[in-house]
Each structure stands twice: as structure tokens, then as C-alpha cells.
Scaffold this motif. Structure first.
Motif, PDB file in Angstrom:
ATOM      1  N   PHE A  52      98.819 -49.367  -7.105  1.00  0.00           N
ATOM      2  CA  PHE A  52      97.462 -49.852  -7.328  1.00  0.00           C
ATOM      3  C   PHE A  52      97.372 -50.947  -8.382  1.00  0.00           C
ATOM      4  O   PHE A  52      96.397 -51.702  -8.396  1.00  0.00           O
ATOM      5  CB  PHE A  52      96.543 -48.687  -7.710  1.00  0.00           C
ATOM      6  CG  PHE A  52      95.969 -47.956  -6.526  1.00  0.00           C
ATOM      7  CD1 PHE A  52      94.609 -47.707  -6.430  1.00  0.00           C
ATOM      8  CD2 PHE A  52      96.774 -47.534  -5.496  1.00  0.00           C
ATOM      9  CE1 PHE A  52      94.075 -47.051  -5.343  1.00  0.00           C
ATOM     10  CE2 PHE A  52      96.269 -46.870  -4.407  1.00  0.00           C
ATOM     11  CZ  PHE A  52      94.905 -46.627  -4.320  1.00  0.00           C
ATOM     12  N   ILE A  53      98.351 -51.060  -9.251  1.00  0.00           N
ATOM     13  CA  ILE A  53      98.291 -52.123 -10.271  1.00  0.00           C
ATOM     14  C   ILE A  53      98.282 -53.508  -9.617  1.00  0.00           C
ATOM     15  O   ILE A  53      97.381 -54.323  -9.889  1.00  0.00           O
ATOM     16  CB  ILE A  53      99.442 -51.984 -11.287  1.00  0.00           C
ATOM     17  CG1 ILE A  53      99.195 -50.756 -12.180  1.00  0.00           C
ATOM     18  CG2 ILE A  53      99.565 -53.246 -12.141  1.00  0.00           C
ATOM     19  CD1 ILE A  53     100.360 -50.421 -13.088  1.00  0.00           C
ATOM     20  N   PRO A  54      99.235 -53.840  -8.731  1.00  0.00           N
ATOM     21  CA  PRO A  54      99.181 -55.164  -8.089  1.00  0.00           C
ATOM     22  C   PRO A  54      97.973 -55.330  -7.178  1.00  0.00           C
ATOM     23  O   PRO A  54      97.431 -56.431  -7.053  1.00  0.00           O
ATOM     24  CB  PRO A  54     100.489 -55.234  -7.292  1.00  0.00           C
ATOM     25  CG  PRO A  54     100.929 -53.821  -7.127  1.00  0.00           C
ATOM     26  CD  PRO A  54     100.462 -53.103  -8.347  1.00  0.00           C
ATOM     27  N   VAL A  55      97.542 -54.222  -6.523  1.00  0.00           N
ATOM     28  CA  VAL A  55      96.356 -54.303  -5.661  1.00  0.00           C
ATOM     29  C   VAL A  55      95.123 -54.626  -6.488  1.00  0.00           C
ATOM     30  O   VAL A  55      94.276 -55.435  -6.086  1.00  0.00           O
ATOM     31  CB  VAL A  55      96.152 -52.983  -4.878  1.00  0.00           C
ATOM     32  CG1 VAL A  55      94.858 -53.037  -4.079  1.00  0.00           C
ATOM     33  CG2 VAL A  55      97.333 -52.734  -3.939  1.00  0.00           C
ATOM     34  N   PHE A 117      93.944 -44.915 -15.200  1.00  0.00           N
ATOM     35  CA  PHE A 117      94.401 -44.745 -13.819  1.00  0.00           C
ATOM     36  C   PHE A 117      93.237 -44.472 -12.879  1.00  0.00           C
ATOM     37  O   PHE A 117      93.108 -45.101 -11.819  1.00  0.00           O
ATOM     38  CB  PHE A 117      95.401 -43.595 -13.763  1.00  0.00           C
ATOM     39  CG  PHE A 117      95.809 -43.229 -12.355  1.00  0.00           C
ATOM     40  CD1 PHE A 117      96.591 -44.091 -11.599  1.00  0.00           C
ATOM     41  CD2 PHE A 117      95.406 -42.028 -11.796  1.00  0.00           C
ATOM     42  CE1 PHE A 117      96.967 -43.760 -10.309  1.00  0.00           C
ATOM     43  CE2 PHE A 117      95.774 -41.689 -10.501  1.00  0.00           C
ATOM     44  CZ  PHE A 117      96.564 -42.551  -9.753  1.00  0.00           C
ATOM     45  N   THR A 118      92.356 -43.537 -13.233  1.00  0.00           N
ATOM     46  CA  THR A 118      91.247 -43.176 -12.341  1.00  0.00           C
ATOM     47  C   THR A 118      90.217 -44.293 -12.224  1.00  0.00           C
ATOM     48  O   THR A 118      89.600 -44.458 -11.167  1.00  0.00           O
ATOM     49  CB  THR A 118      90.565 -41.876 -12.809  1.00  0.00           C
ATOM     50  OG1 THR A 118      90.185 -41.999 -14.197  1.00  0.00           O
ATOM     51  CG2 THR A 118      91.495 -40.687 -12.663  1.00  0.00           C
ATOM     52  N   LEU A 119      90.035 -45.069 -13.270  1.00  0.00           N
ATOM     53  CA  LEU A 119      89.124 -46.207 -13.190  1.00  0.00           C
ATOM     54  C   LEU A 119      89.689 -47.250 -12.236  1.00  0.00           C
ATOM     55  O   LEU A 119      88.950 -47.835 -11.422  1.00  0.00           O
ATOM     56  CB  LEU A 119      88.915 -46.811 -14.579  1.00  0.00           C
ATOM     57  CG  LEU A 119      87.862 -47.916 -14.697  1.00  0.00           C
ATOM     58  CD1 LEU A 119      86.501 -47.439 -14.204  1.00  0.00           C
ATOM     59  CD2 LEU A 119      87.760 -48.415 -16.129  1.00  0.00           C
ATOM     60  N   MET A 120      90.991 -47.454 -12.291  1.00  0.00           N
ATOM     61  CA  MET A 120      91.650 -48.415 -11.397  1.00  0.00           C
ATOM     62  C   MET A 120      91.544 -47.952  -9.943  1.00  0.00           C
ATOM     63  O   MET A 120      91.204 -48.742  -9.054  1.00  0.00           O
ATOM     64  CB  MET A 120      93.120 -48.573 -11.796  1.00  0.00           C
ATOM     65  CG  MET A 120      93.912 -49.525 -10.932  1.00  0.00           C
ATOM     66  SD  MET A 120      95.585 -49.829 -11.591  1.00  0.00           S
ATOM     67  CE  MET A 120      96.285 -48.171 -11.513  1.00  0.00           C
ATOM     68  N   VAL A 121      91.792 -46.664  -9.690  1.00  0.00           N
ATOM     69  CA  VAL A 121      91.711 -46.128  -8.332  1.00  0.00           C
ATOM     70  C   VAL A 121      90.277 -46.217  -7.802  1.00  0.00           C
ATOM     71  O   VAL A 121      90.051 -46.592  -6.650  1.00  0.00           O
ATOM     72  CB  VAL A 121      92.205 -44.664  -8.283  1.00  0.00           C
ATOM     73  CG1 VAL A 121      91.890 -44.031  -6.925  1.00  0.00           C
ATOM     74  CG2 VAL A 121      93.712 -44.606  -8.546  1.00  0.00           C
ATOM     75  N   GLY A 122      89.314 -45.877  -8.656  1.00  0.00           N
ATOM     76  CA  GLY A 122      87.916 -45.952  -8.242  1.00  0.00           C
ATOM     77  C   GLY A 122      87.526 -47.362  -7.842  1.00  0.00           C
ATOM     78  O   GLY A 122      86.869 -47.573  -6.813  1.00  0.00           O
ATOM     79  N   PHE A 123      87.947 -48.329  -8.634  1.00  0.00           N
ATOM     80  CA  PHE A 123      87.635 -49.733  -8.332  1.00  0.00           C
ATOM     81  C   PHE A 123      88.299 -50.179  -7.038  1.00  0.00           C
ATOM     82  O   PHE A 123      87.659 -50.760  -6.150  1.00  0.00           O
ATOM     83  CB  PHE A 123      88.086 -50.633  -9.482  1.00  0.00           C
ATOM     84  CG  PHE A 123      88.084 -52.101  -9.147  1.00  0.00           C
ATOM     85  CD1 PHE A 123      86.897 -52.811  -9.051  1.00  0.00           C
ATOM     86  CD2 PHE A 123      89.284 -52.762  -8.886  1.00  0.00           C
ATOM     87  CE1 PHE A 123      86.896 -54.164  -8.709  1.00  0.00           C
ATOM     88  CE2 PHE A 123      89.292 -54.109  -8.555  1.00  0.00           C
ATOM     89  CZ  PHE A 123      88.094 -54.804  -8.465  1.00  0.00           C
ATOM     90  N   VAL A 124      89.607 -49.893  -6.894  1.00  0.00           N
ATOM     91  CA  VAL A 124      90.354 -50.358  -5.719  1.00  0.00           C
ATOM     92  C   VAL A 124      89.829 -49.720  -4.439  1.00  0.00           C
ATOM     93  O   VAL A 124      89.535 -50.417  -3.451  1.00  0.00           O
ATOM     94  CB  VAL A 124      91.859 -50.061  -5.873  1.00  0.00           C
ATOM     95  CG1 VAL A 124      92.586 -50.270  -4.548  1.00  0.00           C
ATOM     96  CG2 VAL A 124      92.465 -50.960  -6.935  1.00  0.00           C
TER      97      VAL A 124
END
Length: 250
Positions: A52-55, A117-124
Motif C-alpha cells: 500500500f505504500i507505493p499505491v 497503517f490504517t489511515l493509509m489503508v482507509g485512504f487507498v
């Protein structure tokens, strides 16, 4: 002289192919990250984070360069009609239900890691499924957009079985994810705002990470709340249909 009409984008001409490519790209990225983690024997928390980081970076660049923030629902919360905030109450009820499980002892560093991590997943995931995919499929119909984006969201969660999760729990999570996808898709059709969905997704996942192990009673309660919410929003949309904003090509 006649004015030459603007050429339709690939997503406008081929919405199904566009959605298929987006879904396959995410799945391939997750598989590649999972394979890397398995080979390197890294902790199972890492595959999704690595993928998810590059996404996340790619989405931030894309939305900024193409100016698609507002088109995908990134607008002020004040744009949501006061009377429509009531439709988010079931989401609040879900968060409260999850909190009732209690919380584990977590170090400060773990909490910061989970928040990021969860903020990144929520956004993606919201940007992809309730943003790009749903908006692309609206060219077909609202029903097709809501149902297909939700199914794809659920299918992606099958990959959790690669983390050692048993089959029953995976099936339960697929049903859970499908209903979450339906509820959130209906809400963005209703209010055209993605921020409440990202916030809910973020808090939901964060509570799951920080909380005690899931018990089937809590999961079934959440599933019941989601079913009620979907029926409620669908009934309201049928009573007062909302015309989605016209979208240009992605």
C-alpha cells in the motif's frame, strides 16, 4: 466550421476494462508483496503495508496531477446536508460495538504504527473502490457501480487467507467486507463525500488492530447493523433519487 468534440478517455470508452485493470493491479501488488514477505520471512503484518505504500504515493500523485480530488468526493464536510448526517449513525454504532470487545495492551510505538497503517489503508481502499472504481462504473448504472465495486472490495479480502486465516473466518470476512462495501458505496451515492468513509474505514481498522480478538457475536452484530443500513439507504434513495455528478474520464 465545426468544433471538434473532445476525444473520450479510455475509461469512458471502456469502463469495464478500466475497473478490471485497477483491480488486477491491486491484487498483483498484494501478491508480489506477500511473496516478498514470505521469501524474506518478514512479519505477516508487512505484506499489505509494503503493497500500500507505493499505491498511496501513486494515488496522491495521480489525484493531484489530474485534479481529480473533488470528482472523487474529496470535498468539505459542510457540503453534506445537515439532515443527511443521520445516515452515518449506523457506522458510529459499528465502531461502538467493536470497542465493546475491549483493548489489548499496546505500546506507544505500536499505536503509532497502527494509526499510520490504517489511515493509509482507509485512504487507498476508499479512493479505489468508492472513488475510481465506483465513479467509473456509474457510466453503466448506479446499481452496477454499487454492487460491482462492493464485490471487488470483498474479493480483494480473500487474500487474507494467505496470512494463515482459516476458511470460515475468511468467508465471514468476505461477507462482512461485501456489506461494508455496499453500505459505504450507498453513502457516497447519497452524499457525494468520501471523507466520512475514509474516517470510518480508518477507525474501524484501527480498533480492530488495537482491540481484543474478534468474537463471532460482535461480527454478527456488525453484519446486522450493515444490513439495516443498506436497506435504510436504498429505501431513502428510491424515495428521493439522487443524481450522481457527471464524471469526466479518469
Amino acid at each position: 466550421m465545426t468544433t471538434r468534440s473532445k476525444k473520450a478517455s479510455f475509461s469512458e470508452r471502456h469502463p469495464i476494462w478500466t475497473v478490471t485493470i485497477l483491480e488486477l493491479l491491486l491484487i498483483v501488488t498484494l501478491f508480489a508483496a506477500g511473496a516478498y514477505v514470505t521469501i524474506q520471512e518478514i512479519d505477516i503484518f508487512s505484506p499489505v503495508a509494503i503493497a500500500f505504500i507505493p499505491v498511496t504515493i501513486a494515488l496522491l500523485i495521480y489525484l493531484s496531477v489530474r485534479g481529480k480530488w473533488s470528482a472523487l468526493g474529496f470535498s468539505s464536510l459542510s457540503n453534506i446536508a445537515a439532515k443527511n448526517w443521520i445516515f452515518y449513525l449506523p457506522l458510529l454504532a459499528i465502531l461502538i460495538t467493536l470497542c465493546l470487545k475491549g483493548f489489548k495492551e499496546n505500546s506507544g510505538s505500536d499505536i503509532l504504527l497502527y494509526v499510520g497503517f490504517t489511515l493509509m489503508v482507509g485512504f487507498v481502499e476508499e479512493t479505489l473502490y468508492r472513488g475510481l472504481i465506483l465513479q467509473t462504473l456509474l457510466r453503466k448504472s448506479v446499481g452496477a457501480a454499487v454492487i460491482t465495486s462492493s464485490i471487488l472490495f470483498a474479493v480483494t479480502h480473500v487474500l487474507n487467507i494467505l496470512s494463515g486465516q482459516n476458511t470460515f473466518d475468511t468467508i465471514l470476512q468476505i461477507v462482512y467486507a461485501l456489506l461494508v462495501g455496499l453500505a459505504l458505496a450507498l453513502l457516497i451515492i447519497k452524499n457525494h463525500n468520501i471523507f466520512p468513509l475514509i474516517i470510518f474505514h480508518f477507525l474501524h481498522n484501527l480498533i480492530q488492530f488495537l482491540g481484543n480478538e474478534s468474537k463471532i457475536g460482535y461480527d454478527l452484530t456488525v453484519i446486522f447493523i450493515l444490513i439495516v443500513q443498506c436497506v435504510w439507504v436504498v429505501a431513502d434513495l428510491k424515495k428521493k433519487p439522487v443524481q450522481p455528478p457527471v464524471q469526466t474520464g479518469l
